[in-house]
Design a protein around this motif. Structure first.
Motif, PDB file in Angstrom:
ATOM      1  N   ASN A  92      -4.223   0.660  -1.871  1.00 33.41           N
ATOM      2  CA  ASN A  92      -3.688  -0.479  -2.449  1.00 33.41           C
ATOM      3  C   ASN A  92      -3.309  -0.097  -3.916  1.00 33.41           C
ATOM      4  O   ASN A  92      -3.684   1.108  -4.334  1.00 33.41           O
ATOM      5  CB  ASN A  92      -4.715  -1.789  -2.189  1.00 33.41           C
ATOM      6  CG  ASN A  92      -5.880  -1.424  -2.938  1.00 33.41           C
ATOM      7  OD1 ASN A  92      -6.184  -0.133  -3.475  1.00 33.41           O
ATOM      8  ND2 ASN A  92      -6.892  -2.439  -3.217  1.00 33.41           N
ATOM      9  N   SER A 127      -7.601  -1.805   8.072  1.00 34.79           N
ATOM     10  CA  SER A 127      -7.870  -2.179   6.748  1.00 34.79           C
ATOM     11  C   SER A 127      -9.244  -1.730   6.675  1.00 34.79           C
ATOM     12  O   SER A 127     -10.353  -2.309   7.347  1.00 34.79           O
ATOM     13  CB  SER A 127      -7.437  -3.520   6.343  1.00 34.79           C
ATOM     14  OG  SER A 127      -8.111  -3.518   5.033  1.00 34.79           O
ATOM     15  N   TYR A 129       1.000  -1.176  -0.154  1.00 32.22           N
ATOM     16  CA  TYR A 129       0.116  -0.045  -0.007  1.00 32.22           C
ATOM     17  C   TYR A 129       0.868   1.176  -0.145  1.00 32.22           C
ATOM     18  O   TYR A 129       1.928   1.206   0.605  1.00 32.22           O
ATOM     19  CB  TYR A 129      -0.975  -0.050   1.148  1.00 32.22           C
ATOM     20  CG  TYR A 129      -2.213  -0.759   1.051  1.00 32.22           C
ATOM     21  CD1 TYR A 129      -2.157  -2.229   0.798  1.00 32.22           C
ATOM     22  CD2 TYR A 129      -3.325  -0.211   1.515  1.00 32.22           C
ATOM     23  CE1 TYR A 129      -3.271  -2.937   0.962  1.00 32.22           C
ATOM     24  CE2 TYR A 129      -4.761  -0.935   1.379  1.00 32.22           C
ATOM     25  CZ  TYR A 129      -4.369  -2.360   0.947  1.00 32.22           C
ATOM     26  OH  TYR A 129      -5.617  -2.971   0.839  1.00 32.22           O
ATOM     27  N   THR A 138      -2.839   4.733   3.635  1.00 32.41           N
ATOM     28  CA  THR A 138      -2.268   4.320   2.198  1.00 32.41           C
ATOM     29  C   THR A 138      -3.171   3.549   1.530  1.00 32.41           C
ATOM     30  O   THR A 138      -4.228   3.201   1.905  1.00 32.41           O
ATOM     31  CB  THR A 138      -1.264   3.442   2.565  1.00 32.41           C
ATOM     32  OG1 THR A 138      -1.456   2.318   3.697  1.00 32.41           O
ATOM     33  CG2 THR A 138      -0.010   4.296   3.030  1.00 32.41           C
ATOM     34  N   TYR A 191      -5.670   1.481   4.090  1.00 33.02           N
ATOM     35  CA  TYR A 191      -5.127   1.325   5.589  1.00 33.02           C
ATOM     36  C   TYR A 191      -4.935   2.720   6.178  1.00 33.02           C
ATOM     37  O   TYR A 191      -4.482   3.458   5.659  1.00 33.02           O
ATOM     38  CB  TYR A 191      -3.616   0.914   5.308  1.00 33.02           C
ATOM     39  CG  TYR A 191      -3.438  -0.404   4.987  1.00 33.02           C
ATOM     40  CD1 TYR A 191      -4.404  -1.516   4.929  1.00 33.02           C
ATOM     41  CD2 TYR A 191      -2.043  -1.149   4.685  1.00 33.02           C
ATOM     42  CE1 TYR A 191      -4.183  -2.842   4.540  1.00 33.02           C
ATOM     43  CE2 TYR A 191      -1.876  -2.557   4.383  1.00 33.02           C
ATOM     44  CZ  TYR A 191      -2.917  -3.319   4.313  1.00 33.02           C
ATOM     45  OH  TYR A 191      -2.404  -4.608   4.001  1.00 33.02           O
TER      46      TYR A 191
END
Lengths: 353, 317
Positions: B125, B170, B87, B123, B132
């Motif tokens: 993906n 997450s 990420y 962050t 995240y």
């Protein structure tokens, strides 16, 4: 100072841009298929129970991988991946994309429903009460007012059900001689709600099952099973009168867990059809193209160490009969009422002697 | 004969120890250490050494150097418990450092460093459809010994300890939505400072690095859920899953370059860069975090006037 600000802005932009992983995105079908297969290979916990004895997970890779071609459509890739996952015959295994959810629901769809929403609505009437996610009432429909039986319809363990909700329901049934908990077609939800609910029927702290998680990517890497104890309530309303839990093939996951934990209790009878199963604790992963995958990652068993992944047999098998349905009667609810009356009479007789 | 030899040996050892209280009354200087070391017995040297370590204390009314920094930059994260993918995104940090000079040091002048950091990250993906959120708190404490080979250039080095706690959340995962990070490490820290020899623009350049050596950390097992670890488990929720951290199982590095810029007579601005790296590999769960941050803040010199003695000595009233 102005030059310093410009320099810092440039530096900041460079730092922020350098920390993106967008270049790792790939829609390449082979890479995504391989990633999916590997996530399951490393993390799935029921290979030994789900795959035929003469096959391995690698065999399914070999079966489906040749169908993955460069340039194939997204829908085709999704379909083949879903087919691969369906080989595991697990309701907790899903593939999620923005346009569809890959699923296996045959554990429910291949069997008689034994449930009719129309019928339960008749038993609930229009003036039923709602406590959290549960609907409840004192049964009157079909001339049952004199039977003095409480009825709770709980359709999903994803709906909240607090101790105070349960206390409220049970205290309003304090004059009843028995209770029917109808969890047919309850597809599960929050596992701790199952424990909260059953605590009200527990006389003492009880071993209810075991859980074992994966300790590594090997198919047989499992931890020593951890015993699961559920304690009785320290305060609140406890119910120690006859209870019938109505179950069918749509009872899955935490609802299956509820059936598993209630079944050994002395005053509780599980009635209806085998539950749908789903004894794995699910976890999630994702693919390079952004699709998510869910899988069973830890296995739970009953208090004797037996797997309940394929469901739990009821103590009394009862099916919904078409002729009863035509008469506006739910065979299972009627059988539950009769059973509670019978037990109540037995207890009364025993106490008299 | 053996008894006599033992008594004689003990007597030899006792003699220098008997002189020790007299020596301890004087503040030993580097010269006196060199000048008298050949005459001391082993026990005396040990006691002397111990005395010097335990004698470390703040100088009388020390002037402390303090910085408060805000960091903004990029972050790359990986946590195989949550996802097999990396990420990438942003990190915002708040940092505070305090350097306190110590008297009676073991080897020349030394500083006590205390630092606290709060890092918040967001962050995404690679497909940009899952996030995240992370937050970490770091607390450092260390002793840095100072060498000054050139007038304006100072080298610092010494041991430290840090405690880290935090977690990653997450938005995508259901039953494994987050991970907890909890660990403590012994650190080796080093720093080089250079101040420009200018009255008007006495810029202070500071390059520091802290690496973890050994420590203790928490890690759940490979496929173990937090539901099982923290709800079903009734004993040893954390302690049963502690592991020894070493560079193979858990490592961190903090590299920081800052420049203190005096803004006329108003304040001292600090700008800089920080590279932070964290890595762990335990129970076949791999995690790593790399961040590059641009720092901006202020440094100040403070003097503590609290307390009975200082109040009497420095109060203008």
């Amino acid at each position: 100072m102005k030059k310093l600000s410009v320099l810092m802005s440039l530096l900041l932009s460079a730092l922020l841009y350098s920390c993106s992983t967008q270049d790792e995105f790939t829609a390449n079908p082979q890479k995504n298929f391989d990633a999916l297969w590997e996530i399951l290979d490393r993390n799935y916990c029921f290979f030994d129970e789900k795959l035929p004895a003469d096959s391995t997970w690698r065999d399914y890779y070999d079966k489906y991988r040749p169908q993955i071609k460069n340039g194939m459509s997204t829908d085709s890739l999704f379909l083949i991946m879903s087919q691969l996952l369906s080989e595991l015959k697990d309701g907790h295994v899903n593939l999620y994309s923005s346009f569809d959810v890959g699923r296996y629901w045959n554990w429910r769809d291949d069997y008689p429903a034994n449930f009719s929403r129309e019928l339960t609505d008749k038993y609930l009437g229009k003036d039923y009460h709602i406590a959290g996610g549960a609907a409840y009432r004192y049964l009157e429909y079909n001339r049952h007012a004199s039977d003095s039986i409480g009825y709770i319809r709980y359709a999903s363990f994803a709906s909240s059900l607090s101790h105070s909700n349960i206390n409220a329901m049970l205290s309003r049934f304090s004059f009843c001689k028995g209770l029917i908990i109808d969890i047919r077609d309850n597809g599960g939800g929050v596992l701790t709600t199952s424990d909260h609910f059953m605590q009200h029927f527990l006389p003492r702290k009880t071993l209810t099952g075991y859980i074992s998680h994966k300790t590594g990517p090997g198919h047989n890497d499992f931890s020593t099973p951890l015993p699961i104890y559920v304690d009785t309530l320290s305060g609140g309303v406890k119910w120690f009168r006859p209870v019938v839990v109505l179950s069918n093939r749509g009872v899955f996951s935490s609802a299956n867990d509820f059936v598993m934990k209630m079944k050994p209790l002395k005053l509780v009878t599980i009635m209806g059809d085998r539950s749908g199963g789903g004894a794995g604790l699910p976890a999630s992963g994702e693919l390079p193209n952004g699709w998510a995958v869910r899988y069973s990652s830890a296995r739970m068993t009953d208090e004797q160490g037996k797997s309940t992944e394929f469901g739990i047999d009821p103590e009394m098998w009862v099916s919904l009969r078409e002729e009863d349905k035509q008469k506006g009667e739910d065979t299972l609810i009627e059988a539950a009422i009769a059973h509670i009356n019978k037990i109540y009479e037995e207890i009364k007789k025993k106490n008299r002697n | 004969m053996r008894t006599i030899r033992l008594c004689f040996t003990l007597l030899i050892l006792m003699l220098p120890m008997g002189r020790y209280p007299v020596m301890a009354q004087h503040t030993p200087t580097t010269d006196s250490i060199v000048g008298t070391s050949v005459k001391k017995g082993f026990a005396s040297k040990v006691c002397d050494y111990w005395n010097r370590i335990t004698a470390l204390k703040e100088t009388d009314n020390p002037i402390r150097y303090r910085t408060s920094l805000l960091g903004i930059g990029g972050l790359i994260q990986h946590d195989s418990y949550l996802s097999p993918l990396n990420y990438g995104g942003y990190r915002a940090s708040l940092m505070s450092e305090t350097y306190t000079p110590l008297s009676k040091p073991l080897l020349g002048t030394s500083l006590r460093r205390f630092a606290a950091e709060l890092d918040a990250g967001m962050t995404l993906n690679p497909a940009q459809n899952a996030i995240y959120y992370s937050i970490f708190g770091n607390v450092y404490g260390s002793y840095l010994y100072k060498w000054s080979p050139v007038k304006q250039l100072h080298l610092f080095g010494g041991p430290g300890l840090r405690l880290v706690t935090g977690g990653v959340w997450s938005t995508r995962n259901g039953n494994n939505p987050g991970t907890l990070r909890l660990y403590s490490d012994m650190m080796a820290e080093g720093m080089i400072t250079y101040r420009l020899p200018s009255e008007r623009w006495g810029l202070l350049f500071r390059l520091s690095d802290a690496v973890s050596l050994l420590g203790v950390g928490f890690s759940q097992e490979y496929g173990e859920s937090y539901y099982e670890r923290f709800i079903l488990n009734t004993q040893g929720r954390i302690t049963d899953r502690l592991y020894m951290r070493h560079p193979g199982s858990g490592f961190s590095n903090r590299l920081m370059l800052t420049v203190d810029i005096p803004l006329l007579d108003y304040a001292t601005m600090v700008v800089g860069y920080r590279h932070a790296y964290e890595f762990s590999n335990m129970n076949q769960i791999h995690t790593h975090e790399t961040s590059h941050s641009l720092l901006i803040g202020f440094s100040i010199l403070t003097q503590n006037l609290r307390g009975r003695k200082n109040h009497i000595r420095y109060s203008p009233l």
